[in-house]
Design a protein around this motif. Structure first.
Motif, PDB file in Angstrom:
ATOM      1  N   TYR A   1      13.474   0.233   2.923  1.00 18.71           N
ATOM      2  CA  TYR A   1      14.078  -1.383   2.600  1.00 18.71           C
ATOM      3  C   TYR A   1      13.006  -1.428   1.737  1.00 18.71           C
TER       4      TYR A   1
ATOM      5  N   ILE B   1      14.475   3.647  -1.665  1.00 14.86           N
ATOM      6  CA  ILE B   1      15.590   3.148  -0.526  1.00 14.86           C
ATOM      7  C   ILE B   1      17.051   2.887  -0.826  1.00 14.86           C
TER       8      ILE B   1
ATOM      9  N   ALA C   1      18.690   0.188   0.272  1.00  7.76           N
ATOM     10  CA  ALA C   1      18.536  -1.651   0.401  1.00  7.76           C
ATOM     11  C   ALA C   1      16.798  -2.270  -0.172  1.00  7.76           C
TER      12      ALA C   1
ATOM     13  N   ILE D   1      20.210  -9.276  -0.482  1.00  8.01           N
ATOM     14  CA  ILE D   1      20.280  -8.061  -0.837  1.00  8.01           C
ATOM     15  C   ILE D   1      20.979  -7.272  -1.475  1.00  8.01           C
TER      16      ILE D   1
ATOM     17  N   ALA E   1      21.146  -3.606   6.269  1.00  4.54           N
ATOM     18  CA  ALA E   1      20.277  -4.157   5.714  1.00  4.54           C
ATOM     19  C   ALA E   1      20.772  -5.508   6.971  1.00  4.54           C
TER      20      ALA E   1
END
Lengths: 118, 479
Positions: free
Chosen positions: A43, A71, A73, A102, A109
């Motif tokens: 993330y 990544i 998210a 998001i 997530a």
């Protein structure tokens, strides 16, 4: 055992430290720890102007500076939204309220959000 | 018999052996404090439990010309309770009676050993509608000491430094004579310093060099029934101070203040943070908003939020506010932030804590913080700076905090050097140190008004002709 690591902690930014504290709290609770493990992924997290990179693996998490890593998210919100997430006062599904936004793999997530939720 | 043996034997005879200690381990304990100052070992520690005990100590010491240093918790960071070598430490912790509570005039009369933690418990039980201000200090700190040294508390934005809250004193002079100051010199009520000539000033900020206070009247204030404590964040100290000054003019706060970025990191356990990520907030704004009903609080919160909103509209990036209760709930390790009095472990865990703490013109905060931070970083010390508008913003606190490893000589030397340089800076800017350590007094003597100094020496001589009280403190060591 769920290890939470910040490489070169003395250079960490405040967001890394806040996330570390929230993750540590989540890891102490077996129910939330399971959710945390379900949030496996990479993330990019932004609060205000601050950013960091969070990688969750089954055995632990690494909270590093964000330097353009790949990544799954991108989660962003205000600093107070992250604290409110930690107390559970940010609605039952914090990531759907708009206080945190998001981009990317929503499911992982959302699991992360639920794990951090106090 | 040596002179020391003579006075020790007199004290033991008059007070009892149990109240006079000459044990080496005890003396060592009183020889040091949190600061970078060198240890200084007394010859004896006397535990006073009454004004009679104080009288015995002072009369004996005065007769034999033995230095006496009063102490309660010993947590001040000016080295003010470090004894003169070979002298007596007069430990006043045992004089801890709450002598009187006057709810209608809102004051308490206390003995010197009464602590903030003790009074808080007492008020919760006997007068929950009243409160005193609490400093950012552990609960075992003496109220009297913080008042007499003009410290500050969490109501100082509204009501000024704690010396202003003193309504009167009962003081024992080195001769053993007792003096009452304030209205209580004439009235049975200790309500105010006014309207007689204000002799309280002869003992306020004199760091225990003119008399030993055995009773003190201190003002209480109505306890708000609704309260919010909030942090907001800005990305530069300059923007932070703009907001802080603007908020101060609203006069709706119980407390207001600002902290530089290292404080936040130290709270999270980072030891001596020297590097700031440019994306991090540089300044933390603290506001304590109280009300006497929920509606009252909400109105004040609206004003606070409107000020932040106006700044945002003008292009200032402000993060928050974050409720301190939310922070504590989210991070249980921060439970110490939940309430006053407050022990901030990160300030104490290395054993060494020192500061240059000053009051001065808040218009020069930016200059002070920027230049002070450069000095601290040049010495490898995290630039932790505390600021606070006082008494509605008539003046401000500027305080540079250094945490160091007390056992590490190099860190101790650095702490000393950084304080010396910071002192030069604050004096140049026009700030005045409070709880001023002896070394700093020595440096201001060539700058201070000569008339002030002359009168200071004369008053000292008048009140303590044998110079036995806390030698070397409050600039009274002589020219």
């Amino acid at each position: 055992m769920f290890n939470i690591e910040i490489p070169s902690r003395e250079r960490a930014n405040l967001l890394q430290l806040i996330l570390e504290a929230l993750l540590k709290k989540a890891a102490r609770d077996s129910r939330r720890l399971n959710k945390l493990k379900n949030a496996e992924g990479r993330y990019r997290i932004r609060a205000g102007r601050m950013e960091c990179y969070l990688e969750i693996r089954p055995e632990g998490a690494v909270i590093d500076r964000y330097t353009g890593q790949e990544i799954d998210a991108f989660i962003r919100g205000t600093i107070d939204a992250f604290f409110r997430l930690g107390t559970g006062s940010l609605s039952p599904v914090p990531l759907l309220t708009g206080r945190l936004k998001i981009k990317g793999k929503f499911r992982a997530a959302a699991n992360l959000g639920l794990a951090l939720r106090g | 018999m040596s002179a020391r043996k003579t006075w020790l034997s007199t004290l033991k005879k008059k007070l009892g052996e149990h109240l006079v200690s000459t044990e080496d381990s005890t003396l060592e304990q009183y020889a040091t404090d949190y600061t970078e100052a060198e240890p200084s070992k007394p010859a004896a520690v006397v535990y006073a439990h009454s004004a009679e005990h104080v009288k015995t100590v002072l009369e004996t010491a005065n007769q034999h010309r033995v230095p006496v240093t009063p102490i309660v918790a010993g947590t001040n960071v000016g080295g003010l309770a470090l004894p003169a070598p070979g002298g007596i430490v007069l430990d006043l912790k045992g004089m801890n009676r709450i002598v009187e509570l006057n709810r209608s005039e809102m004051y308490v009369v206390l003995e010197p050993g009464v602590t903030f933690g003790q009074l808080k418990e007492y008020l919760q039980q006997h007068a929950p509608d009243l409160t005193i201000a609490y400093p950012l200090a552990p609960p075992n700190v003496s109220i009297m000491a913080n008042c007499l040294l003009d410290g500050l508390g969490n109501l100082s934005f509204m009501h000024g430094s704690m010396g202003e809250w003193i309504g009167g004193l009962e003081v024992m002079l080195p001769s053993g004579k007792v003096v009452r100051t304030g209205a209580a010199a004439l009235s049975k009520y200790w309500f105010a310093r006014a309207p007689l000539p204000d002799l309280t000033g002869l003992f306020l900020n004199w760091q225990g060099t003119t008399g030993i206070v055995t009773k003190l009247s201190v003002q209480l204030w109505p306890e708000p029934t609704a309260r919010k404590r909030l942090f907001a964040f800005t990305y530069s100290v300059e923007e932070g101070f703009q907001i802080l000054r603007s908020l101060a003019r609203r006069f709706i706060f119980f407390d207001l203040g600002g902290l530089t970025w290292p404080a936040g990191k130290m709270l999270f356990g980072v030891d001596n943070p020297l590097v700031r990520d440019p994306s991090e907030p540089e300044f933390f704004l603290y506001a304590d908003i109280g009300g006497f009903s929920k509606g009252d609080l909400n109105e004040r919160l609206k004003i606070y939020n409107r000020v932040l909103k106006d700044f945002r509209k003008s292009g200032v990036e402000v993060e928050g506010p974050v409720d301190v209760d939310e922070i504590v709930k989210a991070v249980p390790d921060f439970a110490s932030l939940a309430d006053f009095p407050m022990t901030l472990e990160f300030l104490l865990e290395k054993g060494g804590l020192t500061w240059i703490g000053t009051y001065g013109p808040s218009s020069l905060w930016e200059n002070g913080v920027r230049r002070g931070s450069e000095i601290m970083l040049a010495h490898g010390i995290a630039p932790t700076v505390v600021t606070r508008p006082m008494k509605g913003g008539h003046y401000g606190v500027l305080r540079f905090i250094t945490v160091f490893d007390k056992k590490n000589e190099d860190e101790k030397t650095r702490a000393r050097k950084v304080n010396e340089e910071l002192l030069e800076l604050v004096l140049e800017l026009g700030f005045v140190p409070y709880k001023m350590p002896p070394w700093a007094w020595a440096r201001i003597k060539n700058r201070i008004d000569p008339g002030f100094l002359e009168l200071l020496y004369k008053l000292k001589e008048l009140l303590d002709p044998n110079a036995i009280l806390n030698p070397g403190k409050s600039g009274t060591a002589g020219p």
